[in-house]
Design an enzyme around this catalytic site. Structure first.
Site, mmCIF file in Angstrom:
data_model
loop_
_atom_site.group_PDB
_atom_site.id
_atom_site.type_symbol
_atom_site.label_atom_id
_atom_site.label_comp_id
_atom_site.label_asym_id
_atom_site.label_seq_id
_atom_site.Cartn_x
_atom_site.Cartn_y
_atom_site.Cartn_z
ATOM 1 N N LEU A 125 0.840 -1.198 0.000
ATOM 2 C CA LEU A 125 0.000 0.000 0.000
ATOM 3 C C LEU A 125 0.874 1.248 0.000
ATOM 4 O O LEU A 125 1.621 1.500 0.944
ATOM 5 C CB LEU A 125 -0.907 0.005 1.227
ATOM 6 C CG LEU A 125 -1.895 1.171 1.343
ATOM 7 C CD1 LEU A 125 -2.917 1.110 0.211
ATOM 8 C CD2 LEU A 125 -2.588 1.155 2.691
ATOM 9 N N HIS A 230 6.708 1.987 10.788
ATOM 10 C CA HIS A 230 7.241 3.217 10.224
ATOM 11 C C HIS A 230 6.246 4.357 10.433
ATOM 12 O O HIS A 230 5.025 4.148 10.443
ATOM 13 C CB HIS A 230 7.491 2.989 8.726
ATOM 14 C CG HIS A 230 8.313 4.027 8.056
ATOM 15 N ND1 HIS A 230 7.807 5.245 7.684
ATOM 16 C CD2 HIS A 230 9.621 4.033 7.665
ATOM 17 C CE1 HIS A 230 8.744 5.959 7.081
ATOM 18 N NE2 HIS A 230 9.858 5.250 7.062
#
Length: 336
Positions: A125, A230
């Site tokens: 994604l 992240h």
């Protein structure tokens, strides 16, 4: 209008561009033209039903139909861990007790495992920075579940997602890699990352630690990165949680990013999806905005559209029907 559609070889330039923007650590989007070209060929063959079910790897493009610009991508792998192992670290607890001194310790440890065989993976994604608003990310992410829901028998009973691990403030260094993983692989992170997608992955097990690694012995920064996603993945994690994904206790071997999983049929978008025949009207009364996709994998498309449900019919306006490529009487899936 934003439309999610199958990717194919003609999308190579756009995919290379997106890969260059994605930064380090997104293993499923390598900066390697040959690998990306092969990925697109496999995607086209997968949507066309030309590969075995378990070998299918569907890549989806988010396109602005007004100008044809590609704004992002996502992917679904029908089954992982079959043609090559899928390695992770499992975070376990080792209890140690000495009756002599009456002392007990609980140690966290990392153990290399291959537990995801046959699971379906949703991943890759990524959106252009300027497209990360207005619901584009939700459309792209949820389109993967609409794809699975269209023909669930093509996918595993468990669906997983690996999120990119934590990188330092500069965004180029993985504390987990620098503090632990590189001690075993003795490669620059970017080179090892590229080898994951461009080789059969045998080097992972060849060089991986053979025994549990006590977390307390790991560098402090690497320890803090265990299971941490992240900064650019925090929105994706929130969307996964809303769909019903939960932590699996597995982390990535290289960057320590978390793996989440969910039973396929319990995923919110799949569970809430319903199939309707199409009606088309110029002005759709009592319409609500919903996620709408075609009813089969071949020629799959997904959009956010105004739709009115009347019995067993979903009423779309002409623009929505055209974006999906459907006619009156065709079947579509609708999820709120």
């Amino acid at each position: 209008m934003l439309v999610v559609r199958p990717a194919g070889p003609a999308d190579l330039d756009a995919l290379i561009d997106l890969a260059g923007l994605s930064g380090p650590g997104l293993t499923s989007l390598p900066k390697d033209e040959a690998t990306l070209a092969a990925r697109l060929r496999l995607s086209a063959a997968s949507f066309g039903g030309e590969v075995a079910r378990d070998a299918a790897w569907y890549t989806l493009m988010l396109e602005d139909s007004d100008d044809g610009r590609i704004l992002g991508l996502a992917a679904v792998r029908a089954a992982i861990g079959l043609d090559r192992p899928h390695f992770s670290f499992r975070v376990i607890t080792l209890a140690q007790y000495s009756p002599t001194i009456g002392t007990r310790f609980n140690h966290r440890a990392l153990v290399l495992v291959n537990e995801c065989t046959g699971w379906t993976e949703v991943g890759s994604l990524f959106l252009r920075p300027e497209a990360r608003a207005g619901g584009a990310g939700s459309l792209l992410a949820r389109s993967r579940y609409m794809l699975i829901g269209a023909e669930p028998q093509r996918f595993g009973e468990t669906v997983m997602a690996e999120l990119r691990g934590w990188f330092g403030e500069e965004g180029t260094t993985s504390p987990f890699w620098e503090g632990l993983a590189c001690k075993f692989y003795r490669l620059p992170f970017l080179e090892a990352d590229k080898m994951v997608s461009s080789t059969n992955g045998q080097f992972i097990v060849d060089l991986a630690p053979r025994h549990p690694i006590y977390v307390d012995l790991i560098d402090e920064d690497a320890r803090a990165a265990i299971g941490r996603c992240h900064r650019d993945g925090e929105v994706a994690m929130a969307m996964l949680r809303r769909e019903g994904f939960t932590p699996s206790g597995l982390i990535d071997v290289f960057d320590g990013g978390p793996t989440v999983s969910a039973p396929r049929d319990a995923i919110a978008t799949i569970r809430g999806g319903r199939v309707f025949g199409v009606m088309i009207e110029d002005d759709v009364e009592r319409a609500e905005t919903a996620l709408v996709s075609t009813g089969a994998i071949a020629g799959f498309r997904a959009i956010r559209a105004t739709v009115s449900v009347r019995g067993d019919r979903a009423v779309l306006d002409r623009a929505g029907a055209a974006a999906l490529g459907v006619s009156a009487g065709d079947m579509v899936r609708v999820s709120a």
